[in-house]
Design an enzyme around this catalytic site. Sequence first.
Site, PDB file in Angstrom:
ATOM      1  N   SER A 382     -81.331  48.828 -64.156  1.00 37.03           N
ATOM      2  CA  SER A 382     -81.307  50.239 -64.298  1.00 37.03           C
ATOM      3  C   SER A 382     -80.317  50.752 -65.253  1.00 37.03           C
ATOM      4  O   SER A 382     -79.458  50.154 -65.366  1.00 37.03           O
ATOM      5  CB  SER A 382     -81.441  50.764 -62.714  1.00 37.03           C
ATOM      6  OG  SER A 382     -79.864  50.603 -62.323  1.00 37.03           O
ATOM      7  N   ASP A 383     -80.815  51.768 -65.739  1.00 31.40           N
ATOM      8  CA  ASP A 383     -79.751  52.776 -66.161  1.00 31.40           C
ATOM      9  C   ASP A 383     -79.014  53.255 -65.014  1.00 31.40           C
ATOM     10  O   ASP A 383     -79.292  53.308 -64.035  1.00 31.40           O
ATOM     11  CB  ASP A 383     -80.762  53.876 -66.930  1.00 31.40           C
ATOM     12  CG  ASP A 383     -79.891  54.480 -68.122  1.00 31.40           C
ATOM     13  OD1 ASP A 383     -78.450  54.477 -68.117  1.00 31.40           O
ATOM     14  OD2 ASP A 383     -80.434  55.048 -69.033  1.00 31.40           O
ATOM     15  N   TRP A 384     -77.821  53.849 -65.668  1.00 28.39           N
ATOM     16  CA  TRP A 384     -76.883  54.275 -64.582  1.00 28.39           C
ATOM     17  C   TRP A 384     -77.417  55.132 -63.677  1.00 28.39           C
ATOM     18  O   TRP A 384     -77.729  56.622 -64.099  1.00 28.39           O
ATOM     19  CB  TRP A 384     -75.357  54.610 -65.447  1.00 28.39           C
ATOM     20  CG  TRP A 384     -74.666  53.364 -65.614  1.00 28.39           C
ATOM     21  CD1 TRP A 384     -73.283  53.467 -65.525  1.00 28.39           C
ATOM     22  CD2 TRP A 384     -74.934  52.273 -66.220  1.00 28.39           C
ATOM     23  NE1 TRP A 384     -72.942  52.249 -65.577  1.00 28.39           N
ATOM     24  CE2 TRP A 384     -73.616  51.606 -66.151  1.00 28.39           C
ATOM     25  CE3 TRP A 384     -76.108  51.565 -66.416  1.00 28.39           C
ATOM     26  CZ2 TRP A 384     -73.796  49.967 -66.604  1.00 28.39           C
ATOM     27  CZ3 TRP A 384     -76.318  50.292 -66.879  1.00 28.39           C
ATOM     28  CH2 TRP A 384     -74.912  49.478 -66.971  1.00 28.39           C
ATOM     29  N   ALA A 386     -80.403  55.431 -62.452  1.00 30.86           N
ATOM     30  CA  ALA A 386     -81.709  55.524 -62.639  1.00 30.86           C
ATOM     31  C   ALA A 386     -82.501  54.982 -61.467  1.00 30.86           C
ATOM     32  O   ALA A 386     -83.753  55.340 -61.326  1.00 30.86           O
ATOM     33  CB  ALA A 386     -82.200  55.175 -63.908  1.00 30.86           C
TER      34      ALA A 386
END
Length: 991
Positions: A382-384, A386
């Site tokens: 995941s993006d941070w 997300a």
Amino acid sequence: MKRSSGGSPTREGLLHIRGDSPQGRFHDEVHRSSGESERILDRMELQEDRGKRSALSQWAQRWFGSYHTSARAYEDRKDTGRARLSERGRNRGCCSRYKMCFIITGVLVGLFLILSGSGAFWVYKTAPKDGLSPPWYPSPLGGTVKSWEESYRKAAAMVRKMTLVEKVNVTTGTGWSQDLCVGNTAPANGVGFPALCLQDGPLGLRFVDHSTAFPAGITVGATWNKDLMYRKYKAHALEAKMKGINILLGPSMGPLGRVPASGRAWEGFGADPVLQAVAASQAIKGIQDAGVIATAKHLIANEQEHFRRSLEWGLPNALSSNLDDRTLHELYLWPFAESVRAGVASVMCSYQLVNNSYACGNSKLMNGILKDELGFQGFVQSDWLAQRSGVASALAGLDMTMPGDGLLWLDGKSLFGPRLTEAALNGSLPMERLNDMATRIVAAWYQLKQDNQTLWPAPPPEGEGGPNFSSFTDDKIGLIHPGSDDKTEAEVNQFVDVRGKGNSHGLLAKQIAIEGTVLIKNEGGILPLNKKGPSKNRDAASKYRVGIFGEDAGPGNGPNACPDRSCNQGTLGSGWGSGAVDFPYLKTPFKALQSAFDNETVELTSLLSNEIPAKSPSSLLDDQDLCIVFINSDAGEGFEAWNGIRGDRNDLYAQKGGDKLVQRVARACGKGKSSTIVVVHAVGPVVLERWIHLPGVKAVILANLPGQESGNALADVVFGDVDASGRLPYTVGKSLSDYGPGGQILYYPNGVVPQQDFSERLYIDYRHFDKEGITPRYEFGFGLSYTTFEFSNLTLAEKKPKSALPAPRPDVGATPPSYPNELVDPSTALFPPGFRKLKNRIYPYIARASDIKRGEYPYPKGYHDKQAPSPAGGAQGGNPDLYTRHLIASVSLKNTGTRRGKQVVQLYVSFPNGVVDTSTGDHIDFPVRQLRGFEKVELEAGESRNVEMELSRKDFSYWSRGLGNWVMPTDGKFTISVGASSRDLSISADW
């Protein structure tokens, strides 16, 4: 010194979630999962009424839409007496827009609360409605590709020995700032698997000392040089490796560049899928040839910063990017397909929703498209922050959560971690899925040979490896767990210089900046300049007078004055955000030009400001023989703002009064008789119309974002030490409105869940200009050289005849590992006796075995439906027949000028007219032309060379929504055009 986070905790609010079920299962998502609400992605034709928006949303859209349309029209006016704006006035307008957005958000939320009558938090529990992505379950197992077979064999042997909590450790970050990198996993000590260090980013190494500030991705794209693309990212990865970084968070290929004002498009390579794909593929090969795991990001359609993330703008949910299946495949997925084909070991899912399902919880996207159709063998991270769900996101294909925190920074409440352990124990998450998650991560580690302890020593206490820097302090001695309550200190910064022998990486950075500098105007051949000044028409007793103007030429307050480079001051070498780095130095244009000019014959004066004093001495402007003006335009990631710019730019004009500066200088330089050269540093396209036609403006250089060697690179181009060989990776329009409705930022929310419909479909950037017959100021692919070139003798050699469909999907090349999937005893997952828990750190352990209650888990709708494998799949990147050669184009290129130079040979394909998809009866429209290949060639004066480019089945195919496959038209003729830009195609042939 405290570092800025990748997103300020104060800007991230709570997305309310339903509590655990009586069976002890962990957080279900507030939005509908892909299985619950996403229905028809494989038939994703856009509907006239997206998601049946409420009358309230439509009213709000009309209200603030008219406001913003008016503002944009005002911004696009030419510089007439009645429409002039001072920079201060424009900045007030930016602030007004920002305030207006929050007013509108407040009105929307308030009215929803009133109409609902169900309490103050109702709106924050509102789920996105009418999702358009169908369920695609279960998540395909990794290990189906021959080139990964040995890595999966080793990974399976290791994962079989792991305990449940060790498997969870591998998949879960330890939490923001709990360890030294921006992302950290915990180890599986029992089997010898280390903690992994993940670090930004695509430009260089964020928060890292003694490393190189390379040119940004947009500058790399502007080189159109495949060799430089590879070498840049290999050097970048070698620096990461020497710093103990396992996973590099780059390259970026999303945003693609749909909207020219996008805050983060500068991190990628340009507004065309093939240019992005070639650069991304070269970057991934370079990174992974150095033994570092590359990350292709951000999957997918993450094209603007406004509303990109839940609650960042006060709304409960992020924006939804809504696009049809053909647009997805032919534009935004193309670079990811080439990344997977190159063997990328990690993919990062993006913050926003895709067709009303969060990208990091979208089963069709991660399971169906990425892992099945594209045959992705690595892991999805995941993006941070997300990740917005727990079990549902794991089922949908998410393999690793970053940075490990839950819905808030440093909340210690991971959506994986102990919740993943609970889910595996109570049967909510099938053990097969958890085993695959862990195996994919471990296999990537083996694939990049990070098990070699000679190359990758084990971290302490077992060895001397691991990160030798801290992202959270510049001091030598610092906290080893800075985000926790642990006060243990150690030597966290060893200050290892990783910039290559003799600063070789700096020299490479300079070469990239040189070839990424684009000369777009050169009247009368004013460039290149003579370092001694012109030899004719000048009194030998007097010096040649050159004036340098603009804040962008100078140092300002230093290159690292603002956190994550989040302000525009001094010369612009980078955009801002997590993709930016600390500059070890930044050679300014003024210093480089000052050093290059011969002070025996040239008198150099400077005003490193955008404000020219009203009573300036005559020597400042009137007495100049030549004036060089520097202006810029900055943007960045949405967690930071500067001067009213919240990530995305508010317009495409030069910032800080740059246009006004050019006008003043060009009209007054040498009392209006001398020449002016304009240099623009920018994150993307800049509208030049306020001054491009002024008689005094003789040359214009778009230097993009050149990194630490900015001035040195520019000087080499300006003085002709090298050819001007950069080419535009985007179109420069005459106004923002030229880019069409699809090229606009959604500045104001049109609902509690903002909806951004990609209704322009395939027609972005030059494709839109071509379709609408709009003449740009400078077209995609354009750039001038100091020499001239001639194209001739285009020939086409057919290697395989046309056929409508690729060969049937091949069988898997390898068999995925299998494991015993029995549930384990919950007592094995308890905190060990006497275990010390650090505040906010994420652990895999559970508190009580009695909390585990097994029962029926409400799996998403469609979870048990058997999915047919995509006919477009079968190998990394898709069906291997898509990449079969069908045609070889050969063209002769001659340097007809008087000096050595470089030309970019660009090949575009035009599809036949009258194509009908027989599976649906749809009439298929195509862009006028589409880039399908390019080669950069260096030739001596008078030299000729034959240039060949291969074209594959995919290059001649479109995505059929009816067949869910790539289809090649077999009737009619394809036109192959070759030339110097998208609108300078001097030679063509039909196939």
